[in-house]
Structure formats: structure tokens, C-alpha cells
Design an enzyme around this catalytic site. Structure first.
Site, short mmCIF file in Angstrom:
data_model
loop_
_atom_site.label_atom_id
_atom_site.label_comp_id
_atom_site.label_asym_id
_atom_site.label_seq_id
_atom_site.Cartn_x
_atom_site.Cartn_y
_atom_site.Cartn_z
N GLU A 176 5.34 21.18 -36.57
CA GLU A 176 5.08 22.47 -35.94
C GLU A 176 3.98 22.37 -34.88
OE1 GLU A 176 4.44 25.10 -39.32
OE2 GLU A 176 6.61 25.35 -39.55
N ASP A 179 10.75 25.77 -47.32
CA ASP A 179 9.42 26.34 -47.07
C ASP A 179 9.10 27.50 -48.01
OD1 ASP A 179 6.99 26.73 -45.96
OD2 ASP A 179 7.69 27.54 -44.06
N GLU A 220 3.87 34.57 -48.54
CA GLU A 220 4.45 34.60 -47.19
C GLU A 220 5.91 35.04 -47.22
OE1 GLU A 220 4.20 30.78 -45.26
OE2 GLU A 220 5.37 31.43 -43.54
C1 GCV Z 1 0.14 26.53 -41.81
C2 GCV Z 1 5.22 27.55 -42.65
C3 GCV Z 1 4.33 28.69 -42.30
C4 GCV Z 1 3.23 28.24 -41.35
C5 GCV Z 1 2.46 27.10 -42.03
C6 GCV Z 1 3.45 25.97 -42.33
C7 GCV Z 1 2.79 24.80 -43.05
O1 GCV Z 1 5.95 27.13 -41.53
O2 GCV Z 1 5.07 29.73 -41.74
O3 GCV Z 1 2.40 29.33 -41.08
O4 GCV Z 1 1.42 26.65 -41.22
O5 GCV Z 1 4.47 26.47 -43.16
O6 GCV Z 1 2.92 24.74 -44.25
O7 GCV Z 1 2.17 23.98 -42.40
#
Ligand code: GCV
Length: 718
Positions: free
Chosen positions: A305, A379, A407
Site C-alpha cells: 500500500e 484483511d 474497521e
Molecule cells: C495501516 C488495511 C487498512 C489500512 C491499513 C492496512 C494495513 O488496508 O485499511 O488502513 O494500514 O490494512 O494493515 O497495513
């Protein structure tokens, strides 16, 4: 009659219960309200004696005194002599403790465990709370207070307990500007601006809460890291927090940004094979340990990411992790390298990417590197199968990563008790070494005899007065700590003790609350993502349903990528005819998912594209079953509300009303999820709602038009 009795109790209780804001968590220490139990405790406890006054034993003494005096509502004295009813606290190296407690107990307690024994010595009946280390004794004090708070009989205690996992860790996704990525309970509790001189009382209370459940490690900052955390100014602030946490057995870790040598070090590259870069990290590690002598190490999100990493320089995860490990090794520090990686360029099923990138490096990491793997392959969804890396990297210690912050589970407005989700993953069988090679055995090291072991969770803590934004989200923090200590505890057992400490010991109320908690996760799965649906939430902020969304810049951020609904059916074919992600599991583990007819329906759409007319075990068609689940889920929230409403008077009005309001939101949002998803999927199935099901109040266009530009929790590495 029963009703009358409950009403009677309620009337008596209402007058006695004082309003609570939840700040005290499960460490409330209010006077025991059961006269017989109170008498038993008063008879058995009169004084305390500590064998020394190091910072950790002082912290233990403060907690024990405060707890006992609150619970027993009596003055507890400190003695130098052993008298009847004395609680003796110390370590196995103390000669008195050594002489009255069998060394067998201490060998079972190990480095961090504790012994709680009732012993008669010189005709005096005493309770000994001890560990081989001071932190073991501290954990023992918390465990003893838990016995009292849950009204256990303490007349003849013989307890030995040791953690099954070494590193029991909270990962904060807190940014330097105090926003929290995926945080729903206010701002970060770390006040970087006022640190290091201003030490908020919360820091100590946070440490107490963690120590009470055995958490011994915290990563303070977001894995989407800001390199500024590694500058001197911030390290001094980190050191101030580390000092508060140290007596409580908690080490601090920092998320390290891989490009720090460039961003704050003035180097031209962060290539892990570059000598200057290696040297920069060595010096940085040396510097950190001058401020924080017990610094734990680095947590790293790399090449995921948009985060930089070794692949940016055509190097491997092993090159990157090992470089940092070498810098930390002289100080005893460790690297926790995350396996949450997936690449935009790679068009293969996102499910498979972490396994494909990491498995080839099994055994190639330094001894002080652990690989942190999310519980499931995508996730933190409401339900995921276990991650195929568990059981696939026998030569590398793997850390479990759970998510406490909700989340994908309704933020901090939905009551969802996560212990059943954690247990489902921990108890899953990887078949790595034949039957009964559970995920828990992989991560506690027993499968492969790993010495370094860990379990981490993304924290759900913020500046809200009750820490977690929902009184029941506290239970998830609690459950995580208890499971990291002992993954064999059941979700029900943990809920039971949490309720007794947090709300009440009245059996009727305990049972009612426990029923709600234990049902809550499955109910949430039903109204959000039943039958193995996953990743169909709102884009970016992840709030609410958006199964129709298809406009993200990357395919695998779009819900349509995951559910694959079409005129024939729905679900992601991950068998050999599809992405073949199933091949990443050991054959026996794969077997439970690969056949459409025998696959547990909970996981069906994770692995199969299934025709709308397919006959489910219930005899219903897939379409009807999907509707049935969505409607049952939303209806069950009403059941949760009714159950909760029956508790009026059993708990304080303040928290009762808070939960009541939150359940109202949860109920509305459950109906929203149900309506939006059913209407959308109906455009593919073209089948009517089963008979008798209420037609959604609005049409699909309405649900698709909803926008939430200010939904909480989105943020970058600020
Ligand atoms: C910290 C998901 C979440 C992101 C998070 C990522 C991760 O994609 O939406 O906010 O980033 O996981 O675990 O690194």
C-alpha cells in the site's frame, strides 16, 4: 414469580449503582456486593507483605492495596511479619518464598508466569503470590484481584499460570498528529506535543490495564509510518513513555519507515545492501538504546500500500528485514516484519500474494526476525479462513496479527465480541504436520519448537473517556490479552470474567450479557457478509455496504472483485478451476474447502462461484439462503436490544443508556446493510425475496447514492 423476583432485585439495585463512564475498564475495584463472599475475603485477607520495593513490585503493591481496599472496603496494612491472612508477594529468589513454595511450581511458571498458593507456615495461613521475575509477581497480583472481582473462592488456592506466547503486543496505528488510522475512539492517547515533560495520567492507567491481562509490548505508531518518529526529538518523547511502561513489564516498539535513511538521514538511497544504509540503521539503533535501554525493536510495513521497502531497490523482504535485524541484534532487539503485502502490478488473486512473496524466504530470516501475518488472507473481514501462511513457513516464527479496532465490523458503534473470531482462527487446523497442527500451535511455537513467539492486535484505544468508544469494545482489548496469555481459554470463559469485572456478578445479568456477546459476531457476519462474502464495504472509509463499488484505482480495492456476482451466481472461485488459491493450504486443510458440496457454508463464497439456484443444506436455494441470513442478522440485532433492555437496573444507567443508544444505531445499520446488499445482489439473481420478507424501505439507487466524506478513521502517515 421469576419476573417478580427480577423486578424486586432490580428495584433494590437501582438505588445502589453509581454512574460510570467506563474509564476504569475492568479494574474498578468497587466494594463486593455479595455479603457471604465479602465475609470470606475479609476473613482470609488482613495485610500484605512485599519482599522488596523495586519499581515493578511497588507498582504491584499500589495495585494490590488499592484493589483490596476497594473490594473489601477495609484498611489493609503493610506488615514486615508474616501474620494470619497476610498476602506475601515477591520472587522465587526470596528465601522465605523459596522455603515455602515448591520449586516445581516455579519451574512451571517460567519467566513471566506466577504462582498463587495458600500456605500454612508457622501456624499462619498466608497467600503467596510470586513469580520467578518481578513482572511475574505483578501479573500474579492482577490475577489475584481478578479472582476477587469475579467472586471466586480463595480459601485454598493453588494456581500456577504461565503465558503460552512470549510477545503479547498491541499495535497502535496512531499518527504523529494524533489522528488514528482506522481509529474510532477519539484521538491518539499519545500527546506528542506535550511529551516528554507532561506525563498524562492515562499513560500509567494504560500500562496497568495492559499488564492486568499480560500485554508486554506496544508499537506506538502507525505502520504507515512517519520517519520523524526516529528523530532525536521524538525518541526522547518515546523514552518518556517507555519509562512509564517499564515497571509494568511493557516494552515499546516503533514502526520504522524503510525510507528513513533518505528522509531523515540525508542519504541518497535506502537500499538494504548499501553499506552506508546499513551503517545508518546501526547508528540509529545504537542511538535509540541510549534513550530507551529496553527498546523492543521495529515493526515494519514494507512494499505494501505505497509504503517503501527493499523491493523498491530490487531487494527482497529477507534483505530488508535482516538488515534491520543486524542493527538491533547487539542490543537484543527484534524485527517484526509484516506479511500484509499485495501488489498492484500483480493481477493474481490478492488472496495468494502474501504466501507467494513470503514462502520462498522461509528459513532465510535472521533469528531475531518474526513475520507478522494477519489472521486471514485478505484483511480483517468479519469472517476469513485462516491465512495459508500459517503452517507454510515452518522455519520462521510467525506472529498472529488480529484487529481490535472494528474497521470492518461496524467501527465503535456495533457491539461485536471478537473472541469467537479469534478462537475460530486459532483453533483452525493447518495440517502442517498432520492432524491437530492448529494455528495456535504454529504461533505458540510448539509445532516447530520456535523460541521467539508472538501475538499482536491492532489497538482500538483512543482518547474517548471509556478508551474504546463502545463499552463492549473494551471486551475485545481484554479478550485479546487473555488469549495471548492462554489461547486455550474459551470465548465464553473470557466473556464471563470480563462481564463480572466490568459490570456485575449478578448471575442473571452475567448470563444475559454473555449471551449477547457470544452471539454478536455471528449476527454481524449475517447482516454484513454471510456465507463467505467478503470485502463488500464502502470504498476507502470502509463504512457501510457498497457491494456495487467498482471505481477504485486498483481492482482489488473494489468489492466487485471479491463477490463476482453475475447472472449465474456469486462468489470467488478459488479452486483449481479458478484462482487456485486453495493450493496454498496443506491437502487436508484444503479438503474442507475445495468441494462445493462439503465446504462449510460459512466459507462457501470465499472459495466457490455458486449458482443462485444451488440447493443449500437447509434445502433453500442459495438466493433464498442469502436473503434468509441477511434478514436473520438484522432481526437478531433487535433480539440483542431486547436482551439489553431487560438489564435496566442491573448496571448503572450511564453505561446502560450508552449501550442502548449504540444498539439503536447498530440496528439501523444492520437493516441498511441488509437492504443495500439484498437489493444489489437481486439485480443479478433476478429472483424475488422469499415469501413474507419485508421489502426494503428504499430502492437501490438510494443506497448507492449515500456518501460519507467525513467517516472517521481514514488517514495516511501524518
Ligand atoms: C495501516 C488495511 C487498512 C489500512 C491499513 C492496512 C494495513 O488496508 O485499511 O488502513 O494500514 O490494512 O494493515 O497495513
Amino acid at each position: 414469580m421469576k419476573r417478580f423476583f427480577l423486578f424486586f432485585i432490580t428495584v433494590i439495585l437501582t438505588g445502589n449503582i453509581k454512574a460510570e463512564n467506563g474509564y476504569e475498564l475492568w479494574l474498578r475495584y468497587y466494594k463486593i456486593d455479595d455479603a457471604a463472599i465479602l465475609q470470606q475475603y475479609r476473613n482470609n485477607i488482613s495485610s500484605i507483605q512485599f519482599t522488596s520495593s523495586t519499581p515493578t513490585l511497588l507498582a504491584a503493591k499500589e495495585e494490590l492495596l488499592n484493589g483490596l481496599q476497594g473490594l473489601l472496603d477495609k484498611k489493609i496494612t503493610e506488615q514486615n511479619l508474616i501474620t494470619n491472612g497476610c498476602i506475601l508477594v515477591g520472587t522465587s529468589s526470596d528465601p522465605v518464598i523459596h522455603s515455602i513454595i515448591s520449586s516445581n511450581f516455579f519451574s512451571k511458571a517460567g519467566k513471566e508466569g506466577y504462582v498463587i498458593q495458600t500456605v500454612t507456615t508457622n501456624q499462619k495461613k498466608v497467600i503467596v503470590i510470586a513469580g520467578n521475575t518481578e513482572v511475574g509477581a505483578l501479573y500474579g497480583c492482577f490475577a489475584f484481584l481478578r479472582l476477587l472481582q469475579t467472586h471466586q473462592n480463595i480459601q485454598n488456592l493453588s494456581i500456577v499460570s504461565a503465558p503460552r506466547i512470549q510477545l503479547r503486543m498491541l499495535d497502535h496505528w496512531d499518527n504523529v498528529n494524533r489522528t488514528i488510522e482506522r481509529g474510532y475512539a477519539g484521538m491518539s492517547i499519545w500527546n506528542w506535543h506535550k511529551l516528554p515533560d507532561y506525563i498524562d495520567k492515562r499513560y500509567k492507567d494504560y500500562a496497568r490495564a495492559n499488564a492486568s491481562i499480560g500485554i508486554n509490548a506496544v508499537a506506538l505508531n502507525n505502520v504507515n509510518a512517519n520517519a520523524i518518529m526516529l528523530t532525536k526529538d521524538y525518541l526522547i518523547k518515546v523514552a518518556a513513555l517507555a519509562e512509564v511502561f517499564r515497571p509494568y513489564g511493557i516494552k515499546v516498539y516503533l514502526s520504522a519507515k524503510f525510507s528513513a535513511p533518505v528522509e531523515i538521514g540525508g542519504l541518497k538511497t535506502a537500499d538494504p545492501l548499501d553499506a552506508q544504509v546499513q551503517n545508518w540503521w546501526k547508528q540509529k539503533a545504537d542511538e535509540i538504546y541510549t534513550y530507551i535501554p529496553n527498546f523492543g525493536g521495529f515493526l515494519v510495513k514494507a512494499n505494501s500500500e505505497e509504503q517503501p521497502g527493499p523491493q523498491t531497490y530490487n531487494r527482497t523482504h529477507a534483505d530488508g528485514a535482516n538488515m534491520l535485524a543486524d542493527a538491533l541484534a547487539p542490543h537484543g532487539g527484534i524485527v517484526i516484519w509484516r506479511a500484509f503485502v499485495y501488489s498492484n502490478e500483480n493481477t493474481d488473486d490478492r488472496f495468494k500474494q502474501a504466501y507467494n512473496e513470503f514462502k520462498p524466504f522461509d528459513g532465510k530470516f535472521r533469528n531475531n526476525v518474526l513475520i507478522q501475518v494477519k489472521n486471514g488472507p485478505i484483511d480483517f473481514q468479519p469472517r476469513e479462513p485462516f491465512h495459508p501462511l500459517f503452517g507454510a513457513m515452518p522455519h520462521t516464527p510467525l506472529v498472529m496479527e488480529f484487529q481490535l479496532t472494528q474497521e470492518y465490523l461496524g467501527f465503535s458503534t456495533h457491539l461485536v465480541y471478537l473472541a469467537p473470531l479469534f478462537k475460530e482462527c486459532l483453533d483452525a487446523d493447518t495440517y502442517e504436520q498432520g492432524k491437530n497442527s492448529t494455528v495456535s500451535k504454529v504461533i505458540d511455537g510448539s509445532s516447530e519448537d520456535h523460541k521467539l513467539t508472538g501475538m499482536a492486535a491492532v489497538a482500538n484505544i483512543g482518547s474517548d473517556i471509556d478508551w474504546t468508544g463502545h463499552p463492549f469494545a473494551q471486551a475485545n482489548w481484554y479478550a485479546f490479552g487473555r488469549l495471548a496469555w492462554d489461547h486455550e481459554l474459551s470465548a465464553a470463559q473470557i466473556a464471563d470474567e470480563w462481564i463480572r469485572q466490568t459490570f456485575t456478578n449478578i448471575q442473571h445479568a452475567v448470563d444475559t450479557i454473555k449471551n449477547i456477546m457470544l452471539a454478536s459476531r455471528e449476527i454481524t457476519v449475517d447482516y454484513m457478509t454471510p456465507l463467505g462474502l467478503h470485502h463488500i464495504m464502502g470504498y476507502s472509509h470502509h463504512y457501510g455496504p457498497a457491494p456495487w463499488y467498482n471505481a477504485a484505482q486498483r481492482a482489488d480495492w473494489n468489492p466487485v472483485y471479491y463477490h463476482k456476482a453475475d447472472s449465474l451466481g456469486i462468489g470467488f472461485d478459488r479452486t483449481a478451476t479458478g484462482s487456485n488459491a486453495l493450493a496454498q493450504y496443506a491437502p487436508e486443510a484444503r479438503k474442507q474447502f475445495q468441494d462445493l458440496h462439503t465446504c462449510d457454508e460459512k466459507y462457501l463464497l470465499w472459495f466457490h462461484h455458486v449458482e443462485w439456484n444451488y440447493k443449500m443444506h437447509s434445502g433453500r436455494s442459495l438466493w433464498d439462503e442469502l436473503c434468509y441470513k441477511y434478514y436473520a442478522g438484522a432481526d437478531s440485532v433487535k433480539w440483542m436490544q431486547q436482551q439489553w433492555n431487560s438489564l435496566k437496573g442491573f448496571i448503572d444507567d450511564e453505561r446502560f443508556e450508552q449501550v442502548q443508544m449504540l444498539l439503536t444505531i447498530q440496528q439501523k445499520e444492520a437493516v441498511w446493510w441488509r437492504n443495500a446488499c439484498v437489493l444489489y445482489f437481486q439485480t443479478f439473481s433476478r429472483m424475488p425475496l422469499p415469501k413474507g420478507f419485508e421489502q426494503p424501505a428504499k430502492n437501490l439507487e438510494y443506497y448507492e447514492s449515500l456518501q460519507f466524506p467525513y467517516a472517521p478513521g481514514i488517514s495516511g502517515n501524518q
